[in-house]
Every structure is written in C-alpha cells, then in structure tokens.
Enzyme design. Structure first.
Site, PDB file in Angstrom:
ATOM      1  N   ASP A   1     -11.699   0.077   0.703  1.00  0.00           N
ATOM      2  CA  ASP A   1     -12.355  -1.130   0.364  1.00  0.00           C
ATOM      3  C   ASP A   1     -13.759  -1.202  -0.048  1.00  0.00           C
ATOM      4  O   ASP A   1     -14.309  -2.292  -0.188  1.00  0.00           O
ATOM      5  CB  ASP A   1     -12.024  -2.056   1.458  1.00  0.00           C
ATOM      6  CG  ASP A   1     -10.524  -2.709   1.584  1.00  0.00           C
ATOM      7  OD1 ASP A   1      -9.836  -2.430   0.654  1.00  0.00           O
ATOM      8  OD2 ASP A   1     -10.256  -3.427   2.646  1.00  0.00           O
TER       9      ASP A   1
ATOM     10  N   ASP B   1       0.525  -3.984   0.848  1.00  0.00           N
ATOM     11  CA  ASP B   1      -0.588  -3.518   1.766  1.00  0.00           C
ATOM     12  C   ASP B   1      -0.092  -3.396   3.118  1.00  0.00           C
ATOM     13  O   ASP B   1       1.213  -3.806   3.352  1.00  0.00           O
ATOM     14  CB  ASP B   1      -1.504  -5.042   1.550  1.00  0.00           C
ATOM     15  CG  ASP B   1      -3.001  -4.429   2.088  1.00  0.00           C
ATOM     16  OD1 ASP B   1      -3.300  -3.434   2.793  1.00  0.00           O
ATOM     17  OD2 ASP B   1      -4.026  -5.513   1.906  1.00  0.00           O
TER      18      ASP B   1
HETATM   19  C1  DGJ Z   1      -6.954  -4.844   2.458  1.00  0.00           C
HETATM   20  C2  DGJ Z   1      -7.104  -4.258   1.085  1.00  0.00           C
HETATM   21  O1  DGJ Z   1      -7.534  -3.131   1.222  1.00  0.00           O
HETATM   22  C3  DGJ Z   1      -7.923  -5.014   0.295  1.00  0.00           C
HETATM   23  O2  DGJ Z   1      -8.026  -4.661  -1.036  1.00  0.00           O
HETATM   24  C4  DGJ Z   1      -7.274  -6.519   0.049  1.00  0.00           C
HETATM   25  O3  DGJ Z   1      -6.075  -6.618  -0.537  1.00  0.00           O
HETATM   26  C5  DGJ Z   1      -7.124  -7.408   1.444  1.00  0.00           C
HETATM   27  N1  DGJ Z   1      -6.285  -6.214   2.280  1.00  0.00           N
HETATM   28  C6  DGJ Z   1      -6.497  -8.500   1.409  1.00  0.00           C
HETATM   29  O4  DGJ Z   1      -6.183  -8.958   2.584  1.00  0.00           O
END
Ligand code: DGJ
Length: 701
Positions: free
Chosen positions: A504, A440
């Site tokens: 997300d 990430d």
């Molecule tokens: C952002 C990501 O897009 C999410 O899927 C998740 O992993 C969060 N970060 C975790 O902090």
C-alpha cells in the site's frame, strides 16, 4: 553405499542417495559428467562424540534415527508413541523426478518424499506426503522440507504493512534461527523466503541457495547449525495444537518447498526463478499477454463513491492511457467505511441505484476493461450475511475474538459458507462485464477455529479451492492477489492469481527497495506498481512524476491517484511514461531482470535484457555520494555485441562539456565496454532516475 539418483535441469545436476532412511542430497551444482560415486564418497563426514556412527543428515531427519537437531517430522499418538524409524520401501524415478517411499510399520507411518528438478530452470521442489497406516489417530506436530546448507550467510526477509519485503543479513554461528508466522496468511513480517550463501555473496557473486516455501497460511522457516556444526534449513506449516490429526488411512501433504541454486549470487537465483514462475507457476498464462495499465480508485476516492465523479476519473484515466479501471473497496452494500458491509456482495443501492452497469458501460465505452475489488473471505458483523448467520465465522464458540479492521474471517471450511460466497462472487461476475478481480484479505486469523478445532490449515486450502472454483467458472477473469498490500505473496497464491499488489506504500523511494527484494523471486509482470499522488499517502514524502512513473515502469504499471488533482503538465508527463511502458512492456515482462551493482549506497539500479534490446534504470534515492557519479557498469549483456544506447530520461543536458550520452545523443558500444567502462550518468538529484534503452545492433560479419 545406497543407490544414487541423478536429476538434471537448468544446467545443474542434483544427486540423491538412498540411505537407511530418507534420501540425502549429496551433490547440487554444475553438471556432473559421470562421477556420481566419487561425489557420494566425498559426502561422508567425520563424526566423533555424538551418536555412534554419526547423526543422520538427510531430507527427512527423524529423532528416532538419532537426529538431535530439529527433525523434519514430529508426530505422536494418544498412547504416547512418538518414535518413528522410517525405512526405505522404494524409489522410483520418472524423468527429473524421484519419489522415495519410506515406511515404519511399527509406528504405522508411511512417507513419500518427492524431489523434482525443473528441466528448464533448474528450480527444485521438495514435498512430503505422510500417511497414517495405524488404527489410531496420528497427531502431526511438525512436517517440513529439510535441506542441508553449505553456507550460513543469510539474506532474510521481513516487513510490515506499507513496508513489505525488507531484507537483512545475518550469520549463524550456533543454534537456531526461526522465522515464524501465525497470522494465517503468508504475512508481511515473515514472508517464507530466504537466501543462504557463501559469506559476502552479492547480487552478482557467490554460491547461493534461494528457498521459497509456497504456502499462504501459517509457517515456520528455520536455519539450524547443529551441534556437530552442520547446517540445515527447514520450512513447514506451523500447526496450532492438535490442528493436524490423521485418522487411519488419511494423509497430509506438505506444501512445496522450492529451491534454486546459483554460483552467481542472487541474480543467478532470479535467472532461475523468473523462468520457473513464468512457465511452471503461472503455466505460461501471462506469456505474450500485454499487462494492461490499471487505474485503481482506492487512493483517488477511498470509500467516497459517486458515479459522476468516478466517470470523470475514468475519462481522465483513459485520456492518460489507462486500459483497465479497477473499482476498489466501497462499492458494495452498506460500506460507508471499513466497519460494515463485508459479506454482502451486491452494489450499494445508495451509491449505485442502477447497479454497476452505468459505470461499467461508461468505462467500456472508453475502451477500458472493468475490474472490481472483493474481499470474499471476510464479513463485518454489520452485514446482512452475519446478521443472518452470525455463526458462519471462524472462531471459538463463547469466546470474544480480537478483530482486525473490524471484520471477521468467514469459515470457508464449512460447505454452506463456501457455497454462499462462491455463489455471490459467481453472480457478480455472471451479471456484470467484469474481467478482473482485486482479491483482498485484510486481517490475521486470530481465532482460527472451526467446529471447536484449529482450522488455519483447512481454511487455507478452502481459500485455494474458492479461488480455483471462481477461476474455473470464469476462466477469462484475471485475479489480483492482495492482502493489505503484499501480505499474501507466495508461489501457491500465484498459481491461481495474475498479479501481486506489492504494497500500500507507493512512495518510489520505498518501492525501489521493495522491488529489489521482491524480484529475487517474482518476475516484474506480476508486480503491481502504481503511480500515486505527489505526496505519498503512507509516508507523506513527495516525489516527482518522473521518479514515480519510472519506478512503476519496471512492474505491472498502474495509476492510483485522483488524477484531477494533477497539473496539466503532470498528466502530460504521466501519459508520456505510460507510452514508454506500452512501448517496452513486452520486454519488461519477458526479459531477464538483474539488479545491477552500484557503488553509491544511495542508489539502486536494474536492467531488463531481452535478446535484441535492454532497459536499464539508475535511481538516486538520497543525495549522491560524488560530484561525478561512478558510471553504470551494466553486467549481463552480450560482450561481443554492439549496442546503440540512448538515455530516455532525464531530459538531455544542454551543457556542452557533459558526456555525449548525457547530452541526449545515441552512442554505440560493445557489451564489454558497457560492462567495464560503463554508462556515464547525469548529475541526478535525490528522488530521480536515469533511464537507458539499449538496442542490439547487427553484429559485424
Ligand atoms: C488494502 C489494499 O491493499 C488496498 O489496496 C485497498 O484495496 C484497501 N485494502 C481497500 O480496503
């Protein structure tokens, strides 16, 4: 007339002509038999009232040669020198690739422009290398890939967190349109892609040119209608002031600008980009490799990690059909929420007193692979790492920088920082049975400085190098590319990752639209798509299990929800859909994806066709336009072949007057009839999908 260079690939011919400066593109289209000289003669243009002899219009326009539009190249020296007039040195063709070398000895600059046409797909790549031959520092202000455009109907991409890959259409009668990104990652708001086509081009029709600038840092993408009316597109890195200075003998290589052409709208672009991505970007590493159903813990538990609870989730996930358990954010030392912990990549002793092993072993005993979330480029001030080395961050000494998600960006351009982070990730992977990393990256580079100089460019290269090093040390580990959802989705990241976390937002209404845009460039097997809670966590909108699952089915499917909260029948339905995914994933992840024309503005349709079968979906996003919906006229099947068609969803209609297909019975029809007459659709409610499977029957002798 200068020499001509012909490249062939993907059923296209591309012809370049050496000019007094850089090469120019004089033809790109269906194969030319022999008539290169004729094409070159036709490529001339009338010029009046501008520069004597007209303005140059080639693949590397320079102001010094009389180009008054945006040059592809701008540089200067401390002496004030800024004029370049590159002249050809050589052009060497090797297969479907030509390297044009240019030099301006007075300016002390040498440039190599490389153009390649992929033989199989017809996707072209453009890249330049700039070398400082002079004794003094050469400051690069701009260095871009430049292409002439035939048309100004633009399909542009923008978005935001939880609403990625939004598209808009725009014409450009005059002036310049610039899409700029200074966030230090590919970005949500300005992904570096674009389609330019003939007015009114559609998914199926029209001349189009698709551009994809493969860079995961800052960029500018522009389209300019020059003062003489001609059109150009450029894509290059955005440099902070003084960011890119070349010492004597040093060179800068631009990121690659990929481009594809089609006479059949954006589906034609997709039919080039998907095979290109599969073979050239992913180097065939996903070919024939089933994409396991992921279970991701994020929306199920967020930061609340409890071993017993996680084991229970794994049990249920396995029961439903998940094949990989991905432990998301929250597992590492001192991470109660998003204010602390980043930088210390060891399990939190309070949450995992015996390390990750008990969970990993439990997950493996269920037959699932284990994956782990990391954010290696970041650190919180509240971490052992930054308490020890507060200076290890990107930033300007003595300045307070605005943070993003409470975190700092580590200065990976410094070898000691790079080593530390590599060693931490390496130890994690070496010490645990982890076969997957969700990598990430959750903040913008607001003060991207190292050693007092801008460093966004160097940081981007360091990130690539870090991922490459992790991959080299652990070749069996797959990596998911995530950046607050789809904030770093580009071909350069995809060269070193196996999946893109699209967004997300898991709301299928939003996802259908994102998937439509994303799949212009990216194939479904890299598109992370999860079934989440009934009420989406980012929109609050509720969607049926069928709608959520059938939307995720068209990508790399996963689950991201507290499955304990699902009812028994929801879990049973999800299990069924995962079964459908497993049955068809080989097709979904290797077939030819097309976005299908529909007359109802409240609906979207996709088809993925292989040689012997196809899967088609029709999603009703809002209330349907008509009582009797227009049939789904599927384009792209073999016209003379006969197909056996079955409606997999929704449940068969018991109404005797409904069409046979809608009543759940198989129907046989030719590809031609399917395209012209179309498949009758059931009366879909908003938020539902019809799914059809088509099997090609042996053709009549
Ligand atoms: C952002 C990501 O897009 C999410 O899927 C998740 O992993 C969060 N970060 C975790 O902090």
């Amino acid at each position: 007339m200068g020499d001509l260079y012909r490249l062939d690939g993907g059923g296209d011919t591309l012809v370049l002509q050496q000019t007094a400066g850089a090469p120019r593109l004089i033809y790109w289209g269906e194969p030319l038999t022999h008539d290169l000289a004729g094409a070159a003669a036709l490529a001339e243009r009338v010029t009046r009232g501008t520069i004597d002899g007209g303005e140059v219009f080639d693949l590397f326009p320079e102001a010094g040669r009389g180009f008054t539009g945006q040059p592809a190249f701008e540089c200067h020296r401390d002496s004030g020198d800024f004029v370049t007039q590159l002249e050809p040195l050589s052009a060497v063709q090797d297969g479907q690739r030509v390297v044009f070398r240019l030099a301006d000895p007075k300016a002390g600059v040498e440039v190599a422009v490389t153009v390649e046409l992929d033989q199989q797909s017809g996707v072209a790549s453009f890249r330049s290398r700039i070398l400082n031959r002079g004794p003094t520092p050469l400051h690069l202000d701009w260095a871009a890939g430049a292409l002439p455009l035939a048309f100004d109907d633009l399909l542009l991409f923008d978005g935001r967190w939880a609403r990625e890959f939004k598209t808009s259409r725009q014409r450009l009668p005059a002036g310049m349109l610039v899409r700029e990104n200074r966030t230090g990652r590919t970005s949500h708001h300005s992904p570096p892609f674009m389609v330019a086509g003939e007015p009114g081009f559609s998914e199926r029709n029209g001349e189009t040119l698709g551009l994809h600038f493969a860079w995961s840092g800052n960029h500018r993408l522009l389209v300019e209608r020059m003062r003489d009316g001609r059109l150009q597109a450029q894509a290059g890195e955005f440099f902070w002031p003084g960011e890119l200075t070349l010492g004597e003998g040093e060179a800068y290589e631009t990121p690659i600008l990929y481009a594809a052409r089609s006479s059949t709208g954006t589906n034609g672009l997709t039919s080039r980009f998907h095979p290109f991505v599969r073979t050239r970007i992913l180097s065939d590493r996903l070919a024939g490799k089933p994409r396991p159903v992921n279970f991701d813990t994020w929306e199920a538990v967020y930061f609340r990690h409890d071993l017993a609870e996680l084991k229970a989730l794994a049990d249920l996930a396995a029961e439903i059909g998940a094949e990989r358990f991905v432990l998301d954010d929250g597992w590492f030392k001192g991470r109660p929420n998003d204010t602390a912990g980043l930088g210390d990549w060891t399990p939190d002793p309070a949450k995992y007193p015996d390390g990750l092993t008990p969970l990993v072993e439990h997950v493996q005993s269920l037959g699932l692979a284990f994956g782990l979330w990391v954010e290696p480029e970041m650190a919180n001030a509240d971490s052992d790492l930054l308490r020890r080395r507060p200076d290890w961050i990107l930033g300007v000494a003595g300045r307070k920088q605005p943070l993003g998600r409470n975190q700092y960006v580590l200065d990976l351009t410094r070898p000691e920082v790079f080593e530390n982070i590599f060693e931490q990730i390496h130890a994690l992977l070496a010490g645990n049975a982890i076969s997957y990393l969700k990598w990430d990256m959750n903040r913008d580079l607001t003060h991207p400085a190292s050693g007092g100089r801008p460093a966004a460019h160097r940081q981007t290269l360091a990130v690539y190098a870090l991922i490459d090093r992790v991959r080299a040390a652990h070749p069996g580990v797959e990596i998911e590319d995530c950046s607050s959802g789809g904030g770093r989705a580009d071909f350069e990241m995809l060269k070193r990752t196996d999946r893109v976390w699209l967004s997300d937002c898991n709301d299928p209404i939003e996802r259908q639209a994102m998937q439509k845009a994303f799949t212009i460039f990216f194939p479904p097997e890299v598109m992370g798509a999860h079934v989440a809670a009934t009420a989406d966590h980012t929109t609050g909108r509720r969607a049926s299990m069928d709608f959520r699952a059938m939307t995720a089915l068209f990508g790399h499917m996963g689950i991201e929800a507290d499955v304990r909260a699902f009812t028994d029948s929801e879990r049973a339905a999800l299990k069924r859909w995962i079964g459908v995914y497993k049955t068809h994933r080989a097709l979904i992840h290797s077939g030819r994806l097309s976005r299908q024309p529909v007359s109802d503005p409240a609906a979207l349709a996709f088809m993925i066709a292989g040689d012997t079968e196809a899967l088609a979906s029709y999603a009703q996003l809002q209330v349907r336009a008509n009582v009797s919906p227009d049939p789904l006229r599927l384009k792209g099947l073999e016209p003379d072949a006969t197909y056996r068609i079955l409606m997999l969803a929704p449940a068969a209609s018991p109404t005797a007057s409904d069409p046979v297909l809608v009543r759940g019975e198989a129907v046989q029809a030719s590809g031609q009839a399917i395209a012209r007459t179309g498949l009758p659709l059931p009366p879909l409610r908003p938020g539902s999908v019809a799914l059809f499977h088509l099997t090609r029957m042996d053709q009549d002798p």
